[in-house]
Design a protein around this motif. Structure first.
Motif, PDB file in Angstrom:
ATOM      1  N   LEU A  56       0.832  -1.209   0.000  1.00 50.01           N
ATOM      2  CA  LEU A  56       0.000   0.000   0.000  1.00 50.01           C
ATOM      3  C   LEU A  56       0.864   1.256   0.000  1.00 50.01           C
ATOM      4  CD1 LEU A  56      -2.804   1.357   0.381  1.00 50.01           C
ATOM      5  CD2 LEU A  56      -2.400   1.171   2.834  1.00 50.01           C
ATOM      6  N   THR A  57       0.583   2.174  -0.948  1.00 50.11           N
ATOM      7  CA  THR A  57       1.336   3.422  -1.019  1.00 50.11           C
ATOM      8  C   THR A  57       0.467   4.666  -0.933  1.00 50.11           C
ATOM      9  OG1 THR A  57       1.278   3.387  -3.441  1.00 50.11           O
ATOM     10  CG2 THR A  57       3.223   2.424  -2.378  1.00 50.11           C
ATOM     11  N   ARG A  58      -0.818   4.555  -1.319  1.00 49.73           N
ATOM     12  CA  ARG A  58      -1.670   5.743  -1.352  1.00 49.73           C
ATOM     13  C   ARG A  58      -3.135   5.329  -1.280  1.00 49.73           C
ATOM     14  NH1 ARG A  58      -2.117   9.761  -6.526  1.00 49.73           N
ATOM     15  NH2 ARG A  58      -3.703  11.114  -5.663  1.00 49.73           N
ATOM     16  N   LEU A  59      -3.965   6.215  -0.678  1.00 51.73           N
ATOM     17  CA  LEU A  59      -5.414   6.002  -0.577  1.00 51.73           C
ATOM     18  C   LEU A  59      -6.127   7.271  -1.021  1.00 51.73           C
ATOM     19  CD1 LEU A  59      -5.519   4.640   3.083  1.00 51.73           C
ATOM     20  CD2 LEU A  59      -5.870   3.290   1.022  1.00 51.73           C
ATOM     21  N   SER A  60      -7.314   7.112  -1.593  1.00 51.31           N
ATOM     22  CA  SER A  60      -8.143   8.257  -1.943  1.00 51.31           C
ATOM     23  C   SER A  60      -9.606   7.853  -1.819  1.00 51.31           C
ATOM     24  CB  SER A  60      -7.846   8.715  -3.375  1.00 51.31           C
ATOM     25  OG  SER A  60      -8.675   9.790  -3.728  1.00 51.31           O
ATOM     26  N   LEU A  61     -10.371   8.626  -1.056  1.00 50.56           N
ATOM     27  CA  LEU A  61     -11.789   8.356  -0.832  1.00 50.56           C
ATOM     28  C   LEU A  61     -12.605   9.467  -1.460  1.00 50.56           C
ATOM     29  CD1 LEU A  61     -13.939   6.611   0.654  1.00 50.56           C
ATOM     30  CD2 LEU A  61     -13.695   8.196   2.561  1.00 50.56           C
ATOM     31  N   GLY A  62     -13.675   9.078  -2.164  1.00 46.48           N
ATOM     32  CA  GLY A  62     -14.506  10.055  -2.855  1.00 46.48           C
ATOM     33  C   GLY A  62     -15.333  10.935  -1.937  1.00 46.48           C
ATOM     34  N   ASP A  63     -16.160  10.357  -1.073  1.00 48.37           N
ATOM     35  CA  ASP A  63     -17.106  11.137  -0.273  1.00 48.37           C
ATOM     36  C   ASP A  63     -16.978  10.775   1.198  1.00 48.37           C
ATOM     37  OD1 ASP A  63     -19.259  12.444   0.882  1.00 48.37           O
ATOM     38  OD2 ASP A  63     -20.719  11.764  -0.587  1.00 48.37           O
ATOM     39  N   GLY A  64     -16.413  11.684   1.975  1.00 50.82           N
ATOM     40  CA  GLY A  64     -16.197  11.459   3.400  1.00 50.82           C
ATOM     41  C   GLY A  64     -17.463  11.491   4.237  1.00 50.82           C
ATOM     42  N   THR A  65     -18.595  11.893   3.652  1.00 48.93           N
ATOM     43  CA  THR A  65     -19.854  11.854   4.400  1.00 48.93           C
ATOM     44  C   THR A  65     -20.489  10.467   4.357  1.00 48.93           C
ATOM     45  OG1 THR A  65     -21.258  12.560   2.547  1.00 48.93           O
ATOM     46  CG2 THR A  65     -20.284  14.300   3.925  1.00 48.93           C
ATOM     47  N   VAL A  66     -19.980   9.603   3.484  1.00 49.11           N
ATOM     48  CA  VAL A  66     -20.492   8.237   3.354  1.00 49.11           C
ATOM     49  C   VAL A  66     -19.598   7.254   4.105  1.00 49.11           C
ATOM     50  CG1 VAL A  66     -21.003   6.362   1.723  1.00 49.11           C
ATOM     51  CG2 VAL A  66     -21.591   8.728   1.147  1.00 49.11           C
ATOM     52  N   ALA A  67     -18.288   7.412   3.976  1.00 46.79           N
ATOM     53  CA  ALA A  67     -17.349   6.474   4.592  1.00 46.79           C
ATOM     54  C   ALA A  67     -16.123   7.223   5.102  1.00 46.79           C
ATOM     55  CB  ALA A  67     -16.933   5.410   3.591  1.00 46.79           C
ATOM     56  N   SER A  80     -14.863   2.557   7.360  1.00 45.32           N
ATOM     57  CA  SER A  80     -15.989   2.682   8.293  1.00 45.32           C
ATOM     58  C   SER A  80     -17.166   3.364   7.615  1.00 45.32           C
ATOM     59  CB  SER A  80     -15.580   3.508   9.518  1.00 45.32           C
ATOM     60  OG  SER A  80     -14.479   2.924  10.170  1.00 45.32           O
ATOM     61  N   GLY A  81     -18.370   2.878   7.911  1.00 46.89           N
ATOM     62  CA  GLY A  81     -19.584   3.489   7.395  1.00 46.89           C
ATOM     63  C   GLY A  81     -19.947   4.719   8.203  1.00 46.89           C
ATOM     64  N   VAL A  82     -20.135   5.859   7.529  1.00 49.69           N
ATOM     65  CA  VAL A  82     -20.453   7.117   8.207  1.00 49.69           C
ATOM     66  C   VAL A  82     -21.923   7.483   8.011  1.00 49.69           C
ATOM     67  CG1 VAL A  82     -19.943   9.593   8.265  1.00 49.69           C
ATOM     68  CG2 VAL A  82     -18.084   7.941   8.006  1.00 49.69           C
ATOM     69  N   GLY A  83     -22.396   7.445   6.775  1.00 54.90           N
ATOM     70  CA  GLY A  83     -23.779   7.820   6.474  1.00 54.90           C
ATOM     71  C   GLY A  83     -24.246   7.141   5.211  1.00 54.90           C
ATOM     72  N   PRO A  84     -25.543   7.091   4.978  1.00 56.91           N
ATOM     73  CA  PRO A  84     -26.071   6.357   3.828  1.00 56.91           C
ATOM     74  C   PRO A  84     -25.624   6.944   2.492  1.00 56.91           C
ATOM     75  CG  PRO A  84     -27.812   7.610   4.911  1.00 56.91           C
ATOM     76  CD  PRO A  84     -26.588   7.739   5.755  1.00 56.91           C
ATOM     77  N   GLY A  85     -25.361   6.051   1.538  1.00 54.57           N
ATOM     78  CA  GLY A  85     -24.958   6.462   0.199  1.00 54.57           C
ATOM     79  C   GLY A  85     -23.904   5.530  -0.342  1.00 54.57           C
ATOM     80  N   TYR A  86     -23.238   5.977  -1.398  1.00 52.52           N
ATOM     81  CA  TYR A  86     -22.140   5.193  -1.945  1.00 52.52           C
ATOM     82  C   TYR A  86     -21.016   6.121  -2.365  1.00 52.52           C
ATOM     83  CZ  TYR A  86     -23.520   6.451  -6.694  1.00 52.52           C
ATOM     84  OH  TYR A  86     -23.814   7.153  -7.829  1.00 52.52           O
ATOM     85  N   THR A  87     -19.818   5.575  -2.395  1.00 56.33           N
ATOM     86  CA  THR A  87     -18.640   6.326  -2.807  1.00 56.33           C
ATOM     87  C   THR A  87     -17.606   5.346  -3.338  1.00 56.33           C
ATOM     88  OG1 THR A  87     -17.057   8.039  -2.153  1.00 56.33           O
ATOM     89  CG2 THR A  87     -17.512   6.311  -0.517  1.00 56.33           C
ATOM     90  N   MET A  88     -16.502   5.875  -3.807  1.00 59.97           N
ATOM     91  CA  MET A  88     -15.410   5.045  -4.323  1.00 59.97           C
ATOM     92  C   MET A  88     -14.167   5.246  -3.466  1.00 59.97           C
ATOM     93  SD  MET A  88     -16.622   3.389  -6.933  1.00 59.97           S
ATOM     94  CE  MET A  88     -15.130   2.752  -7.689  1.00 59.97           C
TER      95      MET A  88
END
Length: 105
Positions: A56-67, A80-88
């Motif tokens: 593992l060298t790098r991470l990127s999350l699309g929507d921080g309100t979802v996860a 971790s699940g934060v709120g309903p929806g989907y992200t990448m």
């Protein structure tokens, strides 16, 4: 009624609405710009799952309100699940990039 002003306002409104529609369309993956997700991770709000990714060298999350993501060390990522929806979630390991779709219910 001022026709020049009204036409100008309509042109501005059309440009704004066109930009917003384009932004929504651009956010959706296309064949040319996104690889298929390696896996879909389904979580409930407050639930988490650990992924082990060697190199593992790098991470990127699309929507921080979802996860939420946290590097736990040793190539382990906690999702971790934060709120309903989907992200990448995009993960780089060496020269490879992998995509995970995260769904929170």
């Amino acid at each position: 009624m001022n026709i020049k002003r009204d036409v100008g306002m309509l042109a501005v409104l059309a440009g704004v609405l066109g930009s917003a529609a384009g932004a929504v369309h651009a956010a959706e993956p296309t064949k040319e710009t996104a690889e298929a997700p390696r896996e879909t991770i389904v979580l409930k709000k407050g639930e988490h799952r650990d992924l082990t990714i060697p190199g593992l060298t790098r991470l990127s999350l699309g929507d921080g309100t979802v996860a939420d993501i946290r590097s736990m060390g040793g190539g382990t990522v906690r999702v971790s699940g934060v709120g309903p929806g989907y992200t990448m979630l995009f993960v780089w390991a060496g020269d490879a990039r992998h995509a995970y779709r995260i769904v929170v219910k």
